[in-house]
Design a protein around this motif. Structure first.
Motif, PDB file in Angstrom:
ATOM      1  N   CYS A 126       0.859  -1.181   0.000  1.00 57.66           N
ATOM      2  CA  CYS A 126       0.000   0.000   0.000  1.00 57.66           C
ATOM      3  C   CYS A 126       0.895   1.230   0.000  1.00 57.66           C
ATOM      4  CB  CYS A 126      -0.945   0.016   1.212  1.00 57.66           C
ATOM      5  SG  CYS A 126      -2.298   1.214   1.026  1.00 57.66           S
ATOM      6  N   HIS A 127       0.294   2.399  -0.111  1.00 52.28           N
ATOM      7  CA  HIS A 127       1.055   3.641  -0.115  1.00 52.28           C
ATOM      8  C   HIS A 127       0.333   4.654   0.766  1.00 52.28           C
ATOM      9  CE1 HIS A 127       2.941   7.360  -1.552  1.00 52.28           C
ATOM     10  NE2 HIS A 127       3.925   6.589  -1.984  1.00 52.28           N
ATOM     11  N   PRO A 128       1.078   5.432   1.529  1.00 48.37           N
ATOM     12  CA  PRO A 128       0.447   6.403   2.441  1.00 48.37           C
ATOM     13  C   PRO A 128      -0.494   7.377   1.745  1.00 48.37           C
ATOM     14  CG  PRO A 128       2.796   6.181   2.930  1.00 48.37           C
ATOM     15  CD  PRO A 128       2.553   5.411   1.672  1.00 48.37           C
ATOM     16  N   ALA A 129      -0.286   7.620   0.446  1.00 50.81           N
ATOM     17  CA  ALA A 129      -1.131   8.578  -0.274  1.00 50.81           C
ATOM     18  C   ALA A 129      -2.598   8.167  -0.273  1.00 50.81           C
ATOM     19  CB  ALA A 129      -0.626   8.741  -1.712  1.00 50.81           C
ATOM     20  N   LEU A 130      -2.872   6.877  -0.090  1.00 46.94           N
ATOM     21  CA  LEU A 130      -4.249   6.394  -0.150  1.00 46.94           C
ATOM     22  C   LEU A 130      -4.848   6.059   1.208  1.00 46.94           C
ATOM     23  CD1 LEU A 130      -2.823   5.278  -3.031  1.00 46.94           C
ATOM     24  CD2 LEU A 130      -5.172   4.513  -3.332  1.00 46.94           C
ATOM     25  N   HIS A 131      -4.091   6.257   2.285  1.00 46.12           N
ATOM     26  CA  HIS A 131      -4.584   5.866   3.600  1.00 46.12           C
ATOM     27  C   HIS A 131      -5.892   6.571   3.952  1.00 46.12           C
ATOM     28  CE1 HIS A 131      -0.458   4.274   5.189  1.00 46.12           C
ATOM     29  NE2 HIS A 131      -1.029   3.482   4.315  1.00 46.12           N
ATOM     30  N   LEU A 154       0.806   1.544  -6.351  1.00 43.03           N
ATOM     31  CA  LEU A 154       1.698   2.626  -5.914  1.00 43.03           C
ATOM     32  C   LEU A 154       2.774   2.107  -4.978  1.00 43.03           C
ATOM     33  CD1 LEU A 154      -0.381   4.553  -7.238  1.00 43.03           C
ATOM     34  CD2 LEU A 154      -0.023   6.077  -5.289  1.00 43.03           C
ATOM     35  N   GLY A 155       2.416   1.152  -4.119  1.00 47.74           N
ATOM     36  CA  GLY A 155       3.413   0.566  -3.230  1.00 47.74           C
ATOM     37  C   GLY A 155       4.516  -0.121  -3.998  1.00 47.74           C
ATOM     38  N   HIS A 156       4.179  -0.810  -5.082  1.00 50.47           N
ATOM     39  CA  HIS A 156       5.192  -1.454  -5.912  1.00 50.47           C
ATOM     40  C   HIS A 156       6.038  -0.419  -6.658  1.00 50.47           C
ATOM     41  CE1 HIS A 156       2.802  -5.094  -5.180  1.00 50.47           C
ATOM     42  NE2 HIS A 156       3.872  -5.761  -5.539  1.00 50.47           N
ATOM     43  N   LEU A 157       5.409   0.655  -7.120  1.00 50.33           N
ATOM     44  CA  LEU A 157       6.176   1.719  -7.769  1.00 50.33           C
ATOM     45  C   LEU A 157       7.197   2.308  -6.809  1.00 50.33           C
ATOM     46  CD1 LEU A 157       3.275   3.516  -9.700  1.00 50.33           C
ATOM     47  CD2 LEU A 157       5.275   2.452 -10.763  1.00 50.33           C
ATOM     48  N   GLU A 158       6.772   2.508  -5.568  1.00 58.46           N
ATOM     49  CA  GLU A 158       7.690   3.073  -4.575  1.00 58.46           C
ATOM     50  C   GLU A 158       8.799   2.093  -4.231  1.00 58.46           C
ATOM     51  OE1 GLU A 158       7.073   5.740  -0.646  1.00 58.46           O
ATOM     52  OE2 GLU A 158       6.197   3.737  -0.536  1.00 58.46           O
ATOM     53  N   SER A 159       8.467   0.801  -4.099  1.00 55.61           N
ATOM     54  CA  SER A 159       9.486  -0.185  -3.730  1.00 55.61           C
ATOM     55  C   SER A 159      10.566  -0.307  -4.806  1.00 55.61           C
ATOM     56  CB  SER A 159       8.837  -1.547  -3.494  1.00 55.61           C
ATOM     57  OG  SER A 159       8.395  -2.123  -4.714  1.00 55.61           O
ATOM     58  N   VAL A 183      -0.893   8.530  -8.388  1.00 51.59           N
ATOM     59  CA  VAL A 183       0.555   8.699  -8.554  1.00 51.59           C
ATOM     60  C   VAL A 183       0.915  10.169  -8.391  1.00 51.59           C
ATOM     61  CG1 VAL A 183       2.479   8.515 -10.181  1.00 51.59           C
ATOM     62  CG2 VAL A 183       0.805   6.665 -10.034  1.00 51.59           C
ATOM     63  N   ASN A 184       0.069  11.046  -8.914  1.00 47.60           N
ATOM     64  CA  ASN A 184       0.308  12.480  -8.785  1.00 47.60           C
ATOM     65  C   ASN A 184       0.307  12.914  -7.327  1.00 47.60           C
ATOM     66  OD1 ASN A 184       0.551  15.244  -9.605  1.00 47.60           O
ATOM     67  ND2 ASN A 184      -1.662  15.485  -9.384  1.00 47.60           N
ATOM     68  N   ILE A 185      -0.645  12.390  -6.553  1.00 47.31           N
ATOM     69  CA  ILE A 185      -0.695  12.723  -5.124  1.00 47.31           C
ATOM     70  C   ILE A 185       0.540  12.168  -4.405  1.00 47.31           C
ATOM     71  CG2 ILE A 185      -1.948  12.250  -2.983  1.00 47.31           C
ATOM     72  CD1 ILE A 185      -4.530  12.410  -4.554  1.00 47.31           C
ATOM     73  N   HIS A 437      19.273  -1.174 -13.918  1.00 48.12           N
ATOM     74  CA  HIS A 437      18.607  -0.715 -12.694  1.00 48.12           C
ATOM     75  C   HIS A 437      18.297  -1.877 -11.758  1.00 48.12           C
ATOM     76  CE1 HIS A 437      18.185   3.354 -14.139  1.00 48.12           C
ATOM     77  NE2 HIS A 437      17.745   2.871 -15.290  1.00 48.12           N
ATOM     78  N   LYS A 438      17.947  -3.031 -12.315  1.00 45.85           N
ATOM     79  CA  LYS A 438      17.621  -4.256 -11.586  1.00 45.85           C
ATOM     80  C   LYS A 438      16.372  -4.088 -10.716  1.00 45.85           C
ATOM     81  CE  LYS A 438      22.147  -6.415 -11.492  1.00 45.85           C
ATOM     82  NZ  LYS A 438      21.737  -7.423 -12.455  1.00 45.85           N
ATOM     83  N   LEU A 439      15.520  -5.086 -10.776  1.00 48.42           N
ATOM     84  CA  LEU A 439      14.316  -5.093  -9.950  1.00 48.42           C
ATOM     85  C   LEU A 439      14.665  -5.518  -8.524  1.00 48.42           C
ATOM     86  CD1 LEU A 439      11.474  -6.720 -12.076  1.00 48.42           C
ATOM     87  CD2 LEU A 439      11.636  -4.394 -11.272  1.00 48.42           C
ATOM     88  N   LEU A 440      14.208  -4.739  -7.576  1.00 50.77           N
ATOM     89  CA  LEU A 440      14.515  -5.035  -6.185  1.00 50.77           C
ATOM     90  C   LEU A 440      13.908  -6.365  -5.747  1.00 50.77           C
ATOM     91  CD1 LEU A 440      13.908  -1.523  -4.592  1.00 50.77           C
ATOM     92  CD2 LEU A 440      16.030  -2.476  -5.452  1.00 50.77           C
ATOM     93  N   ASN A 441      12.743  -6.725  -6.298  1.00 46.83           N
ATOM     94  CA  ASN A 441      12.047  -7.939  -5.859  1.00 46.83           C
ATOM     95  C   ASN A 441      12.265  -9.117  -6.784  1.00 46.83           C
ATOM     96  OD1 ASN A 441      10.918  -6.621  -3.661  1.00 46.83           O
ATOM     97  ND2 ASN A 441       9.260  -5.794  -4.898  1.00 46.83           N
ATOM     98  N   CYS A 442      13.140  -8.981  -7.739  1.00 51.45           N
ATOM     99  CA  CYS A 442      13.320 -10.037  -8.736  1.00 51.45           C
ATOM    100  C   CYS A 442      14.191 -11.170  -8.166  1.00 51.45           C
ATOM    101  CB  CYS A 442      13.987  -9.478  -9.988  1.00 51.45           C
ATOM    102  SG  CYS A 442      13.810 -10.548 -11.414  1.00 51.45           S
ATOM    103  N   PRO A 443      13.728 -12.414  -8.234  1.00 49.22           N
ATOM    104  CA  PRO A 443      14.523 -13.527  -7.683  1.00 49.22           C
ATOM    105  C   PRO A 443      15.787 -13.718  -8.476  1.00 49.22           C
ATOM    106  CG  PRO A 443      12.656 -14.366  -8.955  1.00 49.22           C
ATOM    107  CD  PRO A 443      12.472 -12.877  -8.846  1.00 49.22           C
TER     108      PRO A 443
END
Length: 444
Positions: A126-131, A154-159, A183-185, A437-443
């Motif tokens: 999740c992302h704080p923008a939508l809380h 949005l949480g994945h975009l941020e991660s 995303v704008n918010i 850039h490499k994906l942070l969550n990529c195995p």
């Protein structure tokens, strides 16, 4: 009330509202004594309306159905796949298969997907923008589900460090533009953020006008014909591009991937897609300094039954597994088993056509209108769970072909479950970034 001539009655018989307007003189097309004596003919551009014969040439210059000049970023079929003799063959339906042939097909599906990694679990972010929006008690069930999905995207975009300043977010299949809105918010403190909302049809209830700081630009174009390298604002600002989408149906995902990757591959020296001699795709002449820098892709997938072999980016992957267009067409149809009939009245809301259904998406309609009996299992007597499992394997196979394509084009790509099936049965997200850039969550 104006009397209708026989030819007018014939033209308007399928349009009661227009007929009523004409009868009462509300439409200027036939109103008035002077025009009633003039000969009218169907418009050559759109026979649904007529025009005075002696005014035809004048009408053709201002008719709303006339062919309008295409924007500079329109390149016909630039993101289409290669047109070959194979892609023109008529596809076979599941209902035409015998019980034995369908059993062989399901066995093949299980065999080729046995070694494929499923989407990574437990990635519901999740992302704080939508809380605040998520905790709004006025939310209905539909609105709440869409907010949870947008929050996870949005949480994945941020991660992946995709949210930030000096970049352009291109939302494919933007609809009302809600994903770009959030995303704008989320990037409200960032400078120089631009949004391109790609949608081929005019959309009501857009949220673009509510934005104040960032630049929102709509591109009314089919993704199939969109050349990002020619969008003037991208050429001028030279911003890194992040491609996003929420439930980008079927072939729309493949067209978007080719639209994004084509730009990246040409500017970074990656190999180009192989084209057959029968392919008529135009050669694009673009200044290398104007080519887009695509930094990331985050697309929530859906409606695999709407995929198309010609546009599918994973054809090489299928062929490597010994599969072709025939198997693709059948697996494409079987993919609907993953969602068809899985909803019950307690899981989802009803859509009666009354009230405000602004949050209803195209894939929601697909899930509700799918005819499960039209593509039956021909006497295999599969349970609901077995059908759903086979449907998910079909989706996995199609999506892994997309991952394979991105990896060949210089990306690291991954699939993840980004929300619960109770929120959306279409709950897989595709993420990709250039290898540098490499994906942070990529195995590994």
């Amino acid at each position: 009330m104006w009397p209708l001539r026989p030819e007018e009655e014939a033209l308007l018989q399928d349009d009661p509202r227009r007929r009523e307007e004409v009868l009462w003189g509300a439409c200027g097309e036939w109103g008035g004594d002077e025009q009633s004596s003039r000969i009218r003919i169907p418009c050559p551009l759109d026979p649904k309306h007529t025009v005075c014969k002696d005014q035809l040439q004048k009408h053709l210059k201002k008719c709303n159905s006339r062919e309008k000049p295409q924007p500079v970023f329109y390149v016909h079929n630039v993101n289409s796949g290669a047109v070959t003799l194979e892609t023109s063959h008529e596809q076979m339906s599941l209902s035409s298969l015998s019980k034995e042939d369908l059993k062989k097909l399901t066995d093949t599906l299980v065999r080729v997907t046995n070694d494929l990694d499923p989407p990574l679990p437990d990635k519901k972010l999740c992302h704080p923008a939508l809380h605040e929006a998520l905790n709004d008690p006025a939310n209905g069930d539909s609105a709440s589900k869409h907010l949870k999905q947008q929050g996870s995207i949005l949480g994945h975009l941020e991660s992946l460090d995709f949210l930030g300043q000096s970049r352009c977010f291109v939302e494919f299949g933007a609809g009302r533009g809600k994903l770009s809105h959030w995303v704008n918010i989320a990037t409200e403190d960032a400078e120089n953020v631009h949004f391109l909302l790609v949608e081929r049809v005019t959309t009501r209830f857009k949220v673009d006008g509510k934005q104040r700081k960032s630049t929102f630009e709509r591109l009314h174009i089919d993704i199939q014909h969109l050349c990002l390298d020619r969008v003037p604002s991208l050429v001028q600002k030279r911003l890194p591009v992040i491609g996003i989408g929420k439930h980008l149906c079927g072939a729309g995902t493949d067209l978007a991937l080719r639209c994004l990757v084509r730009s990246y591959s040409k500017s970074d020296g990656e190999p180009q897609l192989k084209r057959s001699r029968t392919d008529t795709e135009p050669t694009i002449s673009v200044d290398p300094t104007d080519q887009c820098n695509v930094r990331g892709i985050v697309i929530a997938l859906c409606c695999h039954h709407r995929c198309d072999w010609q546009h599918y980016v994973g054809t090489d992957f299928f062929e490597k597994l010994g599969l072709g267009q025939r198997e693709f067409g059948l697996f494409q149809r079987m993919s609907s088993w993953a969602t068809c009939g899985a909803r019950n009245p307690s899981q989802g809301e009803t859509f009666s056509g009354k009230g405000n259904n602004e949050d209803l998406e195209e894939h929601d309609l697909d899930q509700r209108n799918n005819d499960c009996n039209a593509e039956s299992e021909q006497g295999l007597q599969l349970s609901v769970e077995e059908r759903e499992h086979l449907g998910r394997l079909c989706k996995l196979l199609i999506d892994r072909g997309r991952v394979d394509y991105l990896e060949k084009m210089g990306y690291e790509a991954n699939l993840e479950y980004y929300t619960e099936p109770e929120v959306s049965l279409e709950n897989v997200i595709l993420m990709a970034a250039p290898r540098l850039h490499k994906l942070l969550n990529c195995p590994k």
